[in-house]
Write a protein that holds these residues in place. Structure first.
Motif, PDB file in Angstrom:
ATOM      1  N   ARG A  96      61.271  -3.522 -32.827  1.00 35.44           N
ATOM      2  CA  ARG A  96      61.261  -4.781 -33.556  1.00 35.44           C
ATOM      3  C   ARG A  96      62.167  -5.779 -32.844  1.00 35.44           C
ATOM      4  O   ARG A  96      63.087  -5.374 -32.126  1.00 35.44           O
ATOM      5  N   GLU A  97      61.919  -7.055 -33.085  1.00 35.48           N
ATOM      6  CA  GLU A  97      62.808  -8.101 -32.561  1.00 35.48           C
ATOM      7  C   GLU A  97      63.795  -8.514 -33.645  1.00 35.48           C
ATOM      8  O   GLU A  97      63.438  -8.696 -34.796  1.00 35.48           O
ATOM      9  N   GLY A 120      61.016  -7.736 -46.819  1.00 34.46           N
ATOM     10  CA  GLY A 120      59.921  -8.290 -46.017  1.00 34.46           C
ATOM     11  C   GLY A 120      60.338  -8.771 -44.638  1.00 34.46           C
ATOM     12  O   GLY A 120      59.490  -9.111 -43.818  1.00 34.46           O
ATOM     13  N   SER A 121      61.645  -8.788 -44.351  1.00 33.92           N
ATOM     14  CA  SER A 121      62.066  -9.288 -43.035  1.00 33.92           C
ATOM     15  C   SER A 121      61.600  -8.355 -41.919  1.00 33.92           C
ATOM     16  O   SER A 121      61.259  -8.805 -40.826  1.00 33.92           O
ATOM     17  N   HIS A 122      61.614  -7.053 -42.166  1.00 37.43           N
ATOM     18  CA  HIS A 122      61.064  -6.063 -41.226  1.00 37.43           C
ATOM     19  C   HIS A 122      60.350  -5.024 -42.070  1.00 37.43           C
ATOM     20  O   HIS A 122      61.000  -4.370 -42.900  1.00 37.43           O
ATOM     21  N   LEU A 123      59.060  -4.841 -41.870  1.00 33.67           N
ATOM     22  CA  LEU A 123      58.304  -3.877 -42.673  1.00 33.67           C
ATOM     23  C   LEU A 123      57.675  -2.823 -41.766  1.00 33.67           C
ATOM     24  O   LEU A 123      57.305  -3.112 -40.622  1.00 33.67           O
ATOM     25  N   PRO A 124      57.534  -1.602 -42.285  1.00 33.51           N
ATOM     26  CA  PRO A 124      56.881  -0.558 -41.481  1.00 33.51           C
ATOM     27  C   PRO A 124      55.411  -0.879 -41.246  1.00 33.51           C
ATOM     28  O   PRO A 124      54.749  -1.456 -42.109  1.00 33.51           O
ATOM     29  N   VAL A 125      54.906  -0.494 -40.079  1.00 27.85           N
ATOM     30  CA  VAL A 125      53.476  -0.611 -39.769  1.00 27.85           C
ATOM     31  C   VAL A 125      52.783   0.720 -40.105  1.00 27.85           C
ATOM     32  O   VAL A 125      51.666   0.734 -40.601  1.00 27.85           O
ATOM     33  N   ARG A 142      70.332  -7.844 -40.553  1.00 25.46           N
ATOM     34  CA  ARG A 142      69.933  -9.250 -40.623  1.00 25.46           C
ATOM     35  C   ARG A 142      70.569  -9.926 -41.844  1.00 25.46           C
ATOM     36  O   ARG A 142      71.040 -11.058 -41.768  1.00 25.46           O
TER      37      ARG A 142
END
Lengths: 282, 282
Positions: A96-97, A120-125, A142
């Motif tokens: 992730r970035e 929601g800032s980083h969610l699993p794919v 973050r």
């Protein structure tokens, strides 16, 4: 369960020798045949390879054993599925970035009932506990460091240690994490490390009848740390991590370490301030 | 300037033939020798390859020409640096996660004085105008659709068209964007598309003396759209995009299209509501 391997070095280094031994465990000398992946950090960016085949004989793994990609930090993983089906989206490393850098993450272990609140800032794919833990850690970093300019590892390390201790309440959480500037390694049950520097020896792989003269492969000023679930070579002084220990590596040296003296107590932190340092032995 | 190529299909499809022609432009028949990359979308996840070498002869490009990776959506790019140095972090496609899916993006063009306000949700890792535009588009999509459940292409398409028109004020903005569910292609100056379906012909590459019997390579129900800066084959009916045209492709069919009848007027939209549809011809 999965296995992981990582390298952090003070100069761009190839990992074809180590990956030759490690990838044999992905279907040949080991049963971790449900996918594999590597992340090569080159400055802020990361070159990322994943495949849902067997690391021991998949075409991409053969390519990566034969074509050296030099990088200062490399993360590698071979998967034996415990949570999540065998598919590309569940292969480690995950990337992730955050703050204009690629972060990569590999996990060995199993987290039970780990369903943190995700903003929601980083969610699993995919659908693994591992990717969920990675996304949660980045979300929390973050949230705590909202400033644009990325904090250094000196600021991040105690927070990563706190998050690792928190998540470890849900099960086994051996992991390696990197943004290409520093490499964070957390030991829970099985994680080993070794440093290589001048004078270099000849290393013999555990999983293949293969040796490498490290003195010929490296210069006198090269220095690197290797981290792996189980030692990759049989004649180097691999040492295990203590339970709950977090170590940070920069330029092939350990620069930070913390192991809980007792079970960590969750303290709500002010934004940006590491909260758990008081119960960790730095 | 760079070149891009993309495929959207109703079944997992390999692109080794098309990439053989396309990659020749990366140093052999074309001067786009400053890096290359491919993104293969497999459901929500994407397999991503980038390299700062020449697509015509780099080892990774040879591997990708010889080993078919089947995917429903594929994005490919060969780079001739205009903004940003020759380095890995500046190679397209760029990939980010939003709402639990990987999004990939390739750009052909050049944006001048494009420095939008970035809120940190998606930040560039490299220093190209292209990655900045991609991050800005994802930032704006994230800002307008804060709900957790991802909106479909029917909702996203008019907003992507509005963003594309806005960014196009800064220069040439041919691009392809995908989340693996839909493929969005925006033409500014040079972008062509062709659909392949039964009965399939034999395709002859422009850049290599090579032909492929598409009837033997595909089943009667297979259907796909190819998009490229310049046509890849010399005997198929490639047609150019109109200036400012956005097309959306799903399962190898065009499902949405909009071209500005006149210069778009920026209208502030209510959250989630597409604002510019009134000045677009859908």
């Amino acid at each position: 369960m999965c296995q992981l391997f990582a390298l952090n070095s003070n100069a761009p280094t190839e990992v074809t020798f180590a990956f030759t031994g490690f990838s044999a465990r992905g279907g040949a000398t080991g049963e971790h045949a449900d996918g594999f992946g590597l992340a090569f950090h080159d400055g802020a960016a990361c070159r990322h390879f994943v495949d849902d085949g067997r690391a021991s004989d998949a075409a991409l793994a053969c390519f990566l054993r034969q074509h050296a990609i030099r990088a200062r930090t490399v993360l590698a993983h071979i998967r034996k599925a415990t949570q999540g089906s065998v598919q590309l989206s569940n292969c480690h490393p995950f990337v992730r970035e955050w703050q204009g850098r690629h972060w990569s993450f590999c996990h060995n272990g199993d987290l039970k009932d780990f369903h943190p609140r995700m903003n929601g800032s980083h969610l699993p794919v995919g659908d693994t506990d591992s990717e969920r833990a990675f996304c949660f850690m980045l979300q929390e970093l973050r949230r705590r460091f909202r400033r644009r300019v990325a904090p250094g590892w000196q600021v991040l390390a105690p927070v990563v240690a706190e998050l690792a201790a928190d998540i470890s309440r849900h099960g086994v959480f051996n992991f390696v994490l990197s943004d290409g500037q520093a490499m964070y390694a957390h030991g829970a049950t099985r994680l080993h490390a070794v440093q290589r520097k001048h004078p270099f020896a000849t290393a013999h792989l555990v999983d293949r009848d293969l040796a490498l003269d490290l003195g010929a492969a490296n210069g006198p000023h090269d220095r690197m740390v290797l981290v792996a679930t189980e030692p990759l070579t049989r004649n180097e002084p691999w040492a295990p991590f203590a339970e709950g220990e977090l170590r940070v590596f920069v330029d092939g040296e350990q620069v930070w370490q913390a192991a809980p003296k007792r079970l960590p107590v969750r303290v709500e932190s002010a934004r940006g301030a590491p909260a758990i340092a008081s119960v960790l032995a730095a």
